[in-house]
Design a protein around this motif. Structure first.
Motif, short mmCIF file in Angstrom:
data_model
loop_
_atom_site.label_atom_id
_atom_site.label_comp_id
_atom_site.label_asym_id
_atom_site.label_seq_id
_atom_site.Cartn_x
_atom_site.Cartn_y
_atom_site.Cartn_z
N GLN A 90 11.08 -16.55 -17.04
CA GLN A 90 10.65 -16.50 -15.89
C GLN A 90 9.35 -16.28 -15.70
O GLN A 90 8.80 -15.28 -16.48
N ASP A 91 8.73 -16.89 -14.88
CA ASP A 91 7.03 -16.65 -14.72
C ASP A 91 7.32 -15.55 -13.34
O ASP A 91 7.39 -16.03 -12.22
N ARG A 92 7.13 -14.07 -13.68
CA ARG A 92 7.06 -13.51 -12.76
C ARG A 92 6.06 -12.40 -12.52
O ARG A 92 6.35 -11.27 -12.21
N ASN A 93 4.86 -12.66 -13.32
CA ASN A 93 4.22 -11.71 -13.26
C ASN A 93 3.17 -11.57 -12.08
O ASN A 93 2.23 -10.87 -11.92
N GLU A 94 3.41 -12.59 -11.35
CA GLU A 94 2.49 -13.04 -10.12
C GLU A 94 3.27 -11.94 -8.99
O GLU A 94 4.22 -11.90 -8.75
N ARG A 95 2.19 -11.87 -7.79
CA ARG A 95 2.51 -11.07 -6.75
C ARG A 95 3.29 -12.10 -5.71
O ARG A 95 4.04 -11.65 -4.97
N PHE A 128 10.10 -29.85 -22.87
CA PHE A 128 10.11 -28.69 -21.76
C PHE A 128 11.48 -28.48 -21.39
O PHE A 128 12.34 -29.28 -21.23
N LEU A 129 12.13 -27.06 -21.57
CA LEU A 129 13.44 -26.79 -20.99
C LEU A 129 13.25 -26.33 -19.51
O LEU A 129 12.80 -25.24 -19.24
N PHE A 130 14.23 -26.90 -18.57
CA PHE A 130 14.02 -26.40 -17.50
C PHE A 130 15.75 -25.97 -16.99
O PHE A 130 16.42 -26.72 -17.10
N GLY A 131 15.89 -24.42 -16.81
CA GLY A 131 17.21 -23.97 -16.48
C GLY A 131 17.49 -23.61 -15.27
O GLY A 131 16.69 -24.27 -14.19
N GLY A 132 18.09 -22.74 -14.89
CA GLY A 132 18.41 -22.34 -13.68
C GLY A 132 18.08 -21.10 -13.23
O GLY A 132 16.97 -20.36 -13.91
N GLY A 133 18.55 -20.30 -12.36
CA GLY A 133 18.35 -18.81 -11.86
C GLY A 133 18.83 -17.90 -12.76
O GLY A 133 18.29 -16.50 -12.78
N THR A 193 20.40 -26.08 -19.34
CA THR A 193 18.78 -26.44 -19.17
C THR A 193 18.92 -27.85 -19.42
O THR A 193 19.84 -28.75 -20.00
N THR A 194 17.85 -28.30 -18.70
CA THR A 194 17.52 -29.95 -18.54
C THR A 194 16.39 -30.29 -19.66
O THR A 194 15.46 -29.26 -19.46
N TYR A 247 14.57 -20.25 -14.89
CA TYR A 247 14.14 -20.21 -16.38
C TYR A 247 13.65 -21.29 -16.89
O TYR A 247 14.04 -22.50 -16.44
N HIS A 248 12.75 -21.38 -17.76
CA HIS A 248 12.04 -22.57 -18.67
C HIS A 248 11.39 -22.15 -19.72
O HIS A 248 11.33 -20.80 -20.09
N GLY A 249 11.09 -22.90 -20.67
CA GLY A 249 10.83 -22.77 -21.98
C GLY A 249 10.29 -24.28 -22.69
O GLY A 249 10.38 -25.24 -22.01
N VAL A 250 10.06 -23.97 -23.99
CA VAL A 250 9.52 -25.18 -24.60
C VAL A 250 10.12 -25.06 -26.06
O VAL A 250 9.92 -24.16 -26.80
N LEU A 251 10.55 -26.34 -26.58
CA LEU A 251 11.21 -26.02 -27.88
C LEU A 251 10.18 -26.39 -28.80
O LEU A 251 8.91 -26.42 -28.43
#
Ligand code: MD6
Ligand code: FE
Length: 126
Positions: free
Chosen positions: A45-50, A67-72, A78-79, A99-103
Motif C-alpha cells: 500500500q502507498d501509505r507514506n503520505e499524510r 501491474f497488479l491491482f488488489g484490494g484492501g 488481484t487484477t 494493495y498493488h505491485g508489479v510483476l
C-alpha cells in the motif's frame, strides 16, 4: 529552498487525475523509480503520505510491465493490468489504499529507455 518539480510534470498529473474523477489534484512529490529486467514490486500500500484524500498518479515509461491491482487486504485477489510506455494509472478515493505491485520485468529493449522501465508516481505527500 526545496526544489519544485517541473511545471509540466505537475500539470500532466493533475490532468490525468481530473480525467479519472479527481479534480484539484496538486501533487507535491514525484517519486521516480528505475526498474531493470527481473525487478519486481511486491504487493504494498502507498501509505507514506499524510493525505490519503489525494489520488496516486503513476506514469510508465519504457519497457512494458504487468501491474497488479488488489484490494484492501494483501490476500485479496488481484487484477493484472498491462502497462506500456506512456500509460498513466490513477487510483484514489476508496481505492487509494488498495494493495498493488508489479510483476518481474521481462527483458527487452525500448527506444525511449533502453533496457529498463521508469515509473513516476505523483503524490500529495502533505
Ligand atoms: C508502478 N509503482 O511502478 C507502481 N509505489 O507501476 C508503485 O506502486 C510505487 O513506484 C511506491 C513507491 C514507488 C512506486
Ligand atoms: Fe505503490
Amino acid at each position: 529552498p526545496w526544489p519544485t518539480m517541473p511545471r509540466r510534470f505537475g500539470e500532466l498529473a493533475a490532468r490525468a487525475a481530473a480525467q479519472a474523477g479527481y479534480s484539484g489534484f496538486a501533487p507535491d512529490a514525484c517519486l521516480i523509480n528505475r526498474y531493470e529486467p527481473g525487478a519486481r514490486l511486491s504487493l504494498h500500500q502507498d501509505r507514506n503520505e499524510r493525505d490519503f484524500s489525494a489520488p496516486i498518479v503513476s506514469v510508465s515509461l519504457g519497457l512494458p510491465a504487468v501491474f497488479l491491482f488488489g484490494g484492501g487486504r494483501r490476500s485479496d485477489p488481484t487484477t493484472r493490468v498491462p502497462l506500456v510506455h506512456g500509460d498513466v494509472a490513477v487510483w484514489g478515493g476508496p481505492s487509494r489504499l488498495r494493495y498493488h505491485g508489479v510483476l518481474a520485468l521481462k527483458d527487452g529493449e525500448h527506444a525511449a529507455t533502453g533496457n529498463c522501465r521508469i515509473n513516476l508516481t505523483f503524490r500529495r505527500a502533505g
